[in-house]
Design a protein around this motif. Structure first.
Motif, short mmCIF file in Angstrom:
data_model
loop_
_atom_site.label_atom_id
_atom_site.label_comp_id
_atom_site.label_asym_id
_atom_site.label_seq_id
_atom_site.Cartn_x
_atom_site.Cartn_y
_atom_site.Cartn_z
N GLY A 6 9.06 -26.77 36.37
CA GLY A 6 8.00 -26.43 35.43
C GLY A 6 8.19 -27.05 34.06
O GLY A 6 7.39 -26.81 33.15
N GLU A 17 5.79 -28.29 31.26
CA GLU A 17 4.93 -29.35 31.78
C GLU A 17 3.53 -29.32 31.18
O GLU A 17 2.90 -30.38 31.03
CB GLU A 17 4.83 -29.24 33.31
CG GLU A 17 6.07 -29.73 34.05
CD GLU A 17 5.90 -29.66 35.55
OE1 GLU A 17 4.97 -28.95 36.02
OE2 GLU A 17 6.69 -30.33 36.26
N ASP A 18 3.05 -28.12 30.83
CA ASP A 18 1.69 -28.06 30.30
C ASP A 18 1.65 -28.16 28.77
O ASP A 18 0.61 -27.94 28.15
CB ASP A 18 0.98 -26.79 30.77
CG ASP A 18 1.76 -25.52 30.43
OD1 ASP A 18 2.93 -25.63 30.02
OD2 ASP A 18 1.19 -24.42 30.59
N TRP A 19 2.78 -28.50 28.13
CA TRP A 19 2.79 -28.78 26.70
C TRP A 19 2.63 -30.29 26.49
O TRP A 19 3.02 -31.09 27.34
CB TRP A 19 4.10 -28.32 26.07
CG TRP A 19 4.24 -26.84 25.92
CD1 TRP A 19 3.77 -25.87 26.75
CD2 TRP A 19 4.93 -26.15 24.88
NE1 TRP A 19 4.11 -24.62 26.32
CE2 TRP A 19 4.83 -24.75 25.16
CE3 TRP A 19 5.63 -26.55 23.76
CZ2 TRP A 19 5.40 -23.79 24.36
CZ3 TRP A 19 6.20 -25.59 22.94
CH2 TRP A 19 6.09 -24.22 23.23
N GLU A 20 2.07 -30.66 25.34
CA GLU A 20 1.87 -32.07 25.01
C GLU A 20 2.74 -32.46 23.82
O GLU A 20 3.13 -31.62 23.01
CB GLU A 20 0.41 -32.34 24.65
CG GLU A 20 -0.59 -32.04 25.75
CD GLU A 20 -2.00 -32.26 25.26
OE1 GLU A 20 -2.57 -33.31 25.58
OE2 GLU A 20 -2.53 -31.36 24.55
N PRO A 174 1.34 -26.68 22.65
CA PRO A 174 1.15 -25.87 23.86
C PRO A 174 -0.34 -25.64 24.10
O PRO A 174 -1.17 -25.89 23.22
CB PRO A 174 1.85 -24.56 23.51
CG PRO A 174 2.52 -24.76 22.20
CD PRO A 174 1.83 -25.90 21.53
N PRO A 175 -0.70 -25.09 25.26
CA PRO A 175 -2.08 -24.64 25.47
C PRO A 175 -2.45 -23.62 24.40
O PRO A 175 -1.61 -22.87 23.92
CB PRO A 175 -2.04 -24.00 26.86
CG PRO A 175 -0.86 -24.64 27.53
CD PRO A 175 0.14 -24.89 26.46
N GLU A 178 -1.27 -20.02 24.57
CA GLU A 178 0.15 -19.81 24.28
C GLU A 178 0.43 -19.96 22.80
O GLU A 178 1.27 -19.27 22.23
CB GLU A 178 1.00 -20.78 25.10
CG GLU A 178 2.48 -20.42 25.10
CD GLU A 178 3.26 -21.12 26.19
OE1 GLU A 178 4.47 -20.86 26.29
OE2 GLU A 178 2.66 -21.93 26.95
N ARG A 417 9.06 -18.52 27.47
CA ARG A 417 7.61 -18.47 27.59
C ARG A 417 7.14 -17.02 27.48
O ARG A 417 7.77 -16.10 28.02
CB ARG A 417 7.15 -19.05 28.94
CG ARG A 417 7.73 -20.40 29.31
CD ARG A 417 7.21 -21.52 28.44
NE ARG A 417 5.76 -21.71 28.49
CZ ARG A 417 5.14 -22.47 29.40
NH1 ARG A 417 5.86 -23.09 30.36
NH2 ARG A 417 3.83 -22.63 29.38
#
Length: 421
Positions: A6, A17-20, A174-175, A178, A417
């Protein structure tokens, strides 16, 4: 290096993984600021308020809630050039400081009906898209981000950072859900810290008022009616100078407890447990119940205070005037009384660049003292209880600050998280 499921490897380390990872210029537009100095501002009235870099560095919280935070106004005679007003979610960064705090920033909240501009020595940063309020304030003030700025900081006496350097930095995104959860968690602990700060400030005011009443005899404690007398410090004891002791002589494993001159400025009215240690030969050691004064400082205010040392066998370093007083006087009371009359000492300070006070001048300082030592002890005990209450609150606040620091390290990098509702 094993990458947890993840997560992914990036130039900013291992992140979810879902952070930029975005460059600063991909997240923020940078608008012009103004350069009005402090004398163009006031705290009472005006049409436009101004965020000055000095307030960012020392006054404002991370999130500046316009509806609650006091922001100075530009004087009415200041003709402001065409400048965009700050909006909620905008970030204002201090580009100059006297140390590595340069780059500290604030995020603006609740600026819907306010006219606010970005002032002297600031970068005015407007997010290109919508982010959760609070995310950038906390992230850009974190050590994780600030470490990126360190190689770009220039200057010796005054530190600064350029707009181009800021734009080269990288940001974690982050999204948005979050972002919101993290900002709320950190905001909650900031709220606890702010509440404790207010309690501490209130307790200090109560203590100050008590000192003004109790240390002058204006208010007497029950059971005491004996007269008070005036005494010069030179009449209540003898003076001793501390021994040669430099910072290099202080070691964590030293066999002797010591007090270095520089430490006096951080102690309160009563020193109960010095923590420094040295292997230096004990020449000037405390006999218990002594008053310590620093003999030099860059400001006269630093020389207007003293601390009572109640312990025996503590090595006292150079740069310290030591008053060994008559047993008729309570050490803690004398210390509180002197500190309540700091102006009398400051009036006797000499020197230009470096200020000095010697034992001869200190000897002439007059304080009021109850004849009855029991009254001295009773007053000192009451004030000491107030100090302990303040110390307990400050210790509690410091624990929250430490907790916040750890939370920022983990939450703002995705190491921990939060569950999103």
């Amino acid at each position: 290096m094993d990458i947890p499921q993840g997560y992914k490897q990036t130039e900013l380390g291992i992140i979810p993984e879902d952070w930029e990872v975005k460059s600063f210029s991909q997240v923020f537009d940078m608008y012009p600021n103004n350069t009005y100095p402090r004398d163009c501002m006031n705290d009472s009235y005006g049409a436009i308020r101004n965020i000055h870099y000095g307030d960012i560095l020392i006054k404002y919280p991370t999130i500046v809630d316009v509806e609650r935070c006091s922001i100075p106004y530009l004087n009415e005679d200041v003709k402001i050039k065409a400048q965009k007003f700050v909006q909620s979610g905008d970030v204002i960064i201090a580009d100059t400081a006297e140390d590595e705090t340069v780059g500290k920033c604030v995020e603006i909240k609740n600026a819907i009906n306010a006219k606010i501009v970005s002032g002297l020595h600031t970068f005015f940063c407007h997010p290109i898209r919508i982010f959760a309020i609070g995310w950038w304030g906390y992230y850009l003030n974190s050590s994780n981000y600030h470490n990126q700025l360190l190689p770009y900081i220039t200057g010796i006496k005054v530190s600064s950072i350029s707009r181009a350097s800021i734009q080269e930095t990288k940001l974690l995104v982050p999204p948005i859900a979050e972002q919101k959860a993290i900002a709320e968690a950190l905001g909650d602990i900031d709220g606890l810290i702010a509440t404790l700060d207010k309690k501490i400030a209130k307790k200090h005011l109560i203590k100050q008022g008590a000192m003004q009443q109790l240390l002058t005899g204006k208010k007497r404690l029950p059971g005491f009616s004996d007269p008070w007398v005036e005494r010069k410090l030179g009449e209540i004891g003898v003076w001793v100078k501390g021994q040669s002791l430099s910072k290099n002589d202080i070691t964590p494993n030293g066999k002797n407890i010591c007090i270095h001159y520089g430490e006096l400025f951080s102690y309160g009215e009563v020193i109960t447990s010095p923590i420094s240690r040295t292997n230096s030969q004990p020449i000037t050691i405390s006999l218990g119940n002594e008053i310590l004064f620093p003999d030099s400082d860059v400001t006269p205010d630093g020389l207007g205070r003293c601390s009572a040392l109640l312990m025996k066998d503590v090595i006292i370093g150079s740069g310290v005037n030591i008053l060994r007083h008559n047993p008729l006087y309570d050490t803690s009371f004398v210390s509180y009384s002197i500190n309540a009359n700091r102006s009398k000492i400051i009036d006797r300070v000499t020197g230009t660049t470096v200020k000095h006070i010697n034992s001869k001048e200190l000897s002439e300082v007059v304080i009021e003292i109850p004849k009855n030592k029991d009254e001295q002890i009773a007053i000192a005990t009451m004030l000491n209880d107030m100090d302990k209450e303040i110390d307990d609150l400050e210790a509690q606040r410091d624990k929250y600050r430490l907790l916040k620091s750890g939370m920022m390290q983990k939450l703002l990098t995705g190491q921990i998280r939060l569950k999103i509702k």
